[in-house]
Design an enzyme around this catalytic site. Sequence first.
Site, PDB file in Angstrom:
ATOM      1  N   GLY A  10      -6.806   0.107   5.771  1.00 21.53           N
ATOM      2  CA  GLY A  10      -7.712   0.508   4.655  1.00 21.53           C
ATOM      3  C   GLY A  10      -8.220   1.933   4.774  1.00 21.53           C
ATOM      4  N   ALA A  11      -9.464   2.019   4.873  1.00 18.19           N
ATOM      5  CA  ALA A  11     -10.227   3.533   4.819  1.00 18.19           C
ATOM      6  C   ALA A  11      -9.917   4.153   6.310  1.00 18.19           C
ATOM      7  CB  ALA A  11     -11.835   3.469   4.584  1.00 18.19           C
ATOM      8  N   GLY A  67      -7.069   4.190   7.785  1.00 25.25           N
ATOM      9  CA  GLY A  67      -5.681   5.035   7.477  1.00 25.25           C
ATOM     10  C   GLY A  67      -4.700   4.153   7.914  1.00 25.25           C
ATOM     11  N   GLY A 125      -2.667  -0.741  -1.396  1.00 24.20           N
ATOM     12  CA  GLY A 125      -1.638  -1.109  -0.475  1.00 24.20           C
ATOM     13  C   GLY A 125      -0.204  -1.029  -1.228  1.00 24.20           C
ATOM     14  N   ASP A 126       0.023  -1.285  -2.525  1.00 19.67           N
ATOM     15  CA  ASP A 126       1.321  -0.961  -3.197  1.00 19.67           C
ATOM     16  C   ASP A 126       1.513   0.314  -3.423  1.00 19.67           C
ATOM     17  OD1 ASP A 126       0.830  -3.970  -3.399  1.00 19.67           O
ATOM     18  OD2 ASP A 126      -0.274  -3.695  -5.427  1.00 19.67           O
TER      19      ASP A 126
END
Length: 314
Positions: A221-222, A224, A254-255
């Site tokens: 996520g945020a 990295g 994520g995509d």
Amino acid sequence: MTGLLCVALSPSVDVTYVVERFAPGTIHRPRTVLRVAGGKGFNAARAARVLGASVTAAGIVGGHAGRWLGDALRADGVAAELVPGRAETRTCVSIMDRCSGALSEVYEPATPVDPAEWAALTGIVAGSGSAWVALSGSLPAGAPPGAVARLVDAARARGARTALDAHGQALVDAVGAVDVVKVNVAEAAELLDLPATDPGSLAGRLLERSGSLRLAVVTAGADGAAAALRQPGGPVVVRAGAPVTAAAFPVGSGDSFLAGLVTGLGDGGRSAAEVTAALRLAVAAGSANAAVPGAAVFDRAAVVALTGLVRVHP
């Protein structure tokens, strides 16, 4: 072979509502409504198109929703090779609360398929001239045993490179056969039966688990992502920090990351320098997606601006 084929294992019509304040049990009138061709594979296809890739989307879609999905993909400049399914394709809804920043999601189960429909999808993968095949999403009910592994075998039989973004049984069945796997920390930990800890360590363990895997990428996520690349002297791990820490609209990030990764790898991806450049583009694409409502509807200029801000280190 050229181009990218993005296979949506479980397509959907993705709807995003942005409301001033979400209160369960009350009427809401959204200030913003977005509908896109969704499911992880279609999101990845749209993101790859934004990034300049030559991309085709493939999946099993049915009913009025299925016809709309084909129209929506083509309107976004994505070529589509779709198998007509007997079941109406599902809808997934995300509701963004502007005041609190909270995101509520209602995802219908993956639309069921039958073996004949899956065989037709496998035929599309086998007959494609794409250099890359990216497989994304959850496994739908009715898919035959080893369904995702069959798609991977069809792609590799004609010399295409393969990337997988899945979880559960689909990930278990195919992780040992693909070239690249991209999962988040929770998915990697579940597969490895380990605590959800450092993404770099998990990426390295994924390489150890599979002899054919060339590149394992674990996102956080945020925080990295990390990539572990198989090399003659042992795995090389590269870490990348996200250029922004706030993720107001994470759906589809994520995509978008997967689209940036595969687009960045292109014909390369066999050296640490090539993987580092692809990882930088992937993190920038995921971050750009999180800044705007709707999955994979970001602007390419935003990705270019963010790429230079991604912190990469071994």
